[in-house]
Design an enzyme around this catalytic site. Structure first.
Site, short mmCIF file in Angstrom:
data_model
loop_
_atom_site.label_atom_id
_atom_site.label_comp_id
_atom_site.label_asym_id
_atom_site.label_seq_id
_atom_site.Cartn_x
_atom_site.Cartn_y
_atom_site.Cartn_z
CD GLU A 127 37.49 37.64 34.84
OE1 GLU A 127 37.61 38.66 35.34
OE2 GLU A 127 38.08 37.29 33.53
CE1 TYR A 150 42.94 36.96 37.86
CE2 TYR A 150 41.11 37.00 36.64
CZ TYR A 150 41.65 37.02 37.61
OH TYR A 150 41.21 36.99 38.99
CE LYS A 154 42.97 33.44 40.54
NZ LYS A 154 43.79 33.80 41.92
P1 NAD Z 1 44.73 42.95 44.01
O1 NAD Z 1 45.34 43.10 42.43
O2 NAD Z 1 43.95 44.04 44.60
O3 NAD Z 1 45.79 42.48 44.71
C1 NAD Z 1 46.86 41.41 44.63
C2 NAD Z 1 47.98 41.53 45.77
O4 NAD Z 1 48.92 40.40 45.45
C3 NAD Z 1 48.76 42.76 45.83
O5 NAD Z 1 48.78 43.06 46.96
C4 NAD Z 1 50.01 42.32 45.26
O6 NAD Z 1 51.19 43.05 45.89
C5 NAD Z 1 50.15 40.81 45.77
N1 NAD Z 1 51.02 40.27 44.56
C6 NAD Z 1 50.93 40.10 43.34
N2 NAD Z 1 51.93 39.44 42.86
C7 NAD Z 1 52.45 38.87 43.96
C8 NAD Z 1 53.64 38.00 44.02
N3 NAD Z 1 54.22 37.69 43.01
N4 NAD Z 1 54.21 37.69 45.09
C9 NAD Z 1 53.60 38.07 46.26
N5 NAD Z 1 52.47 39.10 46.40
C10 NAD Z 1 51.96 39.33 45.14
O7 NAD Z 1 43.92 41.42 43.88
P2 NAD Z 1 42.38 41.39 44.41
O8 NAD Z 1 41.43 42.09 43.48
O9 NAD Z 1 42.62 41.64 45.82
O10 NAD Z 1 42.25 39.68 44.15
C11 NAD Z 1 43.01 38.70 45.21
C12 NAD Z 1 42.83 37.34 44.66
O11 NAD Z 1 41.27 37.14 44.52
C13 NAD Z 1 43.20 37.10 43.42
O12 NAD Z 1 43.70 35.82 43.28
C14 NAD Z 1 42.08 37.29 42.47
O13 NAD Z 1 42.31 36.37 41.32
C15 NAD Z 1 40.94 36.64 43.06
N6 NAD Z 1 39.64 37.13 42.97
C16 NAD Z 1 39.47 38.59 42.82
C17 NAD Z 1 37.76 39.15 42.42
C18 NAD Z 1 37.95 40.54 42.21
O14 NAD Z 1 36.75 40.91 42.01
N7 NAD Z 1 38.80 41.45 42.50
C19 NAD Z 1 37.12 38.11 42.26
C20 NAD Z 1 37.30 36.86 42.35
C21 NAD Z 1 38.50 36.46 42.66
O1 DAU Z 2 34.73 37.82 37.99
C1 DAU Z 2 35.67 37.87 38.85
C2 DAU Z 2 36.93 38.77 38.30
O2 DAU Z 2 36.12 39.99 38.28
C3 DAU Z 2 38.21 38.59 39.07
O3 DAU Z 2 38.76 37.22 38.69
C4 DAU Z 2 39.00 39.66 38.82
O4 DAU Z 2 40.34 39.73 39.51
C5 DAU Z 2 38.51 40.92 38.55
O5 DAU Z 2 39.56 42.09 38.06
C6 DAU Z 2 37.19 41.00 37.87
O6 DAU Z 2 37.26 40.94 36.50
P1 DAU Z 2 36.61 41.78 35.44
O7 DAU Z 2 37.22 41.90 34.25
O8 DAU Z 2 35.31 41.17 35.22
O9 DAU Z 2 36.64 43.08 36.12
P2 DAU Z 2 36.50 44.63 35.61
O10 DAU Z 2 36.49 45.45 36.69
O11 DAU Z 2 38.06 45.08 34.83
O12 DAU Z 2 35.49 44.70 34.51
C7 DAU Z 2 34.16 44.62 34.75
C8 DAU Z 2 33.28 44.81 33.73
O13 DAU Z 2 33.59 46.08 33.22
C9 DAU Z 2 33.97 44.00 32.38
O14 DAU Z 2 32.82 43.42 31.49
C10 DAU Z 2 34.87 44.85 31.51
C11 DAU Z 2 34.12 46.31 31.87
N1 DAU Z 2 34.86 47.39 31.89
C12 DAU Z 2 35.87 47.55 32.79
C13 DAU Z 2 36.77 48.55 32.80
C14 DAU Z 2 38.04 48.35 33.56
C15 DAU Z 2 34.51 48.69 31.23
O15 DAU Z 2 33.35 48.46 30.32
N2 DAU Z 2 35.28 49.62 31.02
C16 DAU Z 2 36.48 49.64 32.01
O16 DAU Z 2 37.10 50.77 31.88
#
Ligand code: NAD
Ligand code: DAU
Length: 343
Positions: A127, A150, A154
């Protein structure tokens, strides 16, 4: 190898810990997590009794807690997952994202500098590149154009980490992954939200016209790439990690409805996300070439596995959706006309 994993009770962090405990018999893991709404100890039930897994409740923005933990644990490496990870929450309230994602990274980097930790892995996101016009794909040198608090927090954290590499010669690496999906993902994100709503015959709220494109990555594929980068990545480098699969949101939602066996009439197009990025697209050539990594789980296969997991784990969904989830759902969806009164 002694690993300090921050945010290990969340979605990706817990998958990484489960995989590491299983596949790396010589590794001990300390999970440092403040247990926000997204952190859940239940996600680690599989390893909770393992002697190589340890947990400390602590906040990455608290320098004393970080310092104490590092002094006591003496990690060889830190893998920093902890973050406020949800774009919609960061739109409603940007402060927690800025505080945790930027200041939390700063506190960890300071501790790495002070204690001379040999390797620090910053888990980041595609992102940070912002929306990318077709047909371009971002490599690791692509400009950063984040759109939300967000993604901006990052991006800022990535730059700080890389500055610490340059100025203090710390062993820092940044990984930038695309959208992950799989078990234990909090049902505020697209795939688990749509699966759980479909299972319950609730509306599926698609933002805007649903043509926005995301690249989907099975969470364990992401974790294998992180393991490889941790072992073989080059200091000061950035590695994109993508699923090589770009799909419009509406196609994903329709595939979910087919997999769950529910009609497309459940789809409800709702008001768009402010600043919504239209298209994410990265190339993962660097991690593939240098690490020999490739994603192994095809999207159709992964989606079936995810649907099966959420069907089997309705108790988990119920528990994580109790309490503050309702308030969040109200704030994010009520004005869009999607009412979860029945939840
Ligand atoms: P998540 O929201 O599921 O989990 C976040 C975790 O961090 C939780 O366990 C929470 O308790 C902990 N946390 C939050 N704030 C904290 C703090 N201040 N101190 C200690 N712990 C804290 O997140 P996720 O989806 O597992 O994402 C993990 C990492 O991967 C993030 O850095 C996110 O930016 C990155 N990331 C996520 C995605 C995705 O699709 N979910 C994609 C690319 C990168
Ligand atoms: O690309 C990596 C990122 O992917 C991570 O860095 C983030 O932590 C992770 O949350 C995710 O971000 P997105 O914003 O892409 O994910 P999200 O699942 O929130 O949304 C995916 C797509 O779906 C986005 O285009 C928004 C859309 N959306 C999402 C929700 C929750 C909808 O249309 N309806 C919804 O209710």
């Amino acid at each position: 190898m002694r690993l300090l994993v921050t945010g290990g009770s969340g979605f990706i962090g817990s998958a990484f810990i489960r995989l590491t405990i299983k596949s790396e018999p010589g590794t001990e893991v300390l999970n440092f997590d403040s247990l926000t709404y997204a952190g859940n100890l239940e996600n680690l039930t599989d390893v909770a009794e393992n002697s190589r897994y340890h947990f400390v409740k602590g906040n990455v923005v608290d320098p004393q807690a970080v310092d104490r933990t590092i002094v006591e644990w003496q990690p060889d490496a830190i893998v920093h997952f902890a973050a406020e990870s949800h774009v919609d929450r960061s739109i409603i309230s940007p402060q927690p994202a800025v505080e945790t994602n930027f200041n939390g990274t700063f506190q960890l980097l300071e501790a790495v500098r002070k204690h001379k930790i040999s390797r620090y892995l910053q888990i980041s996101t595609d992102e940070v590149y912002g929306s990318i016009n077709e047909p371009a794909e971002a490599d690791e040198t692509y400009p950063l154009r984040p759109s939300s608090a967000y993604s901006a927090s990052k991006a800022a954290a990535d730059l700080l980490a890389l500055a610490y590499f340059k100025t203090y010669k710390l062993d820092v690496i940044v990984t930038r992954a695309s959208n992950n999906y799989g078990p234990y993902q909090f049902p505020e994100k697209l795939i688990p939200l749509m699966i759980s709503n479909a299972i319950e015959d609730q509306p599926l709220p698609v933002y805007g016209d649903g043509t926005q494109v995301r690249d989907w990555l099975w969470v364990d594929d992401h974790c294998r790439a992180i393991q490889a980068v941790l072992k073989k990545g080059r200091s000061g480098e950035i590695y994109n990690i993508g699923g090589s699969l770009a799909l419009p949101n509406i196609d994903v939602v329709e595939k979910i409805l087919t997999a769950v066996g529910k009609p497309n009439t459940l789809i409800k197009k709702v008001e768009d996300r402010p600043g919504h990025d239209q298209r994410y697209a990265i190339t993962s050539d660097k991690v593939m070439t240098e690490m020999g990594w490739t994603p192994q789980v095809e999207f159709e296969q992964g989606l079936m596995k995810a649907v099966e997991w959420y069907r089997k784990n309705t108790d988990w969904i119920e528990r994580v959706r109790s309490g503050e989830y309702r308030d969040y759902y109200e704030k994010n969806y009520a004005h869009r006309g999607t009412n979860l009164a029945q939840l």
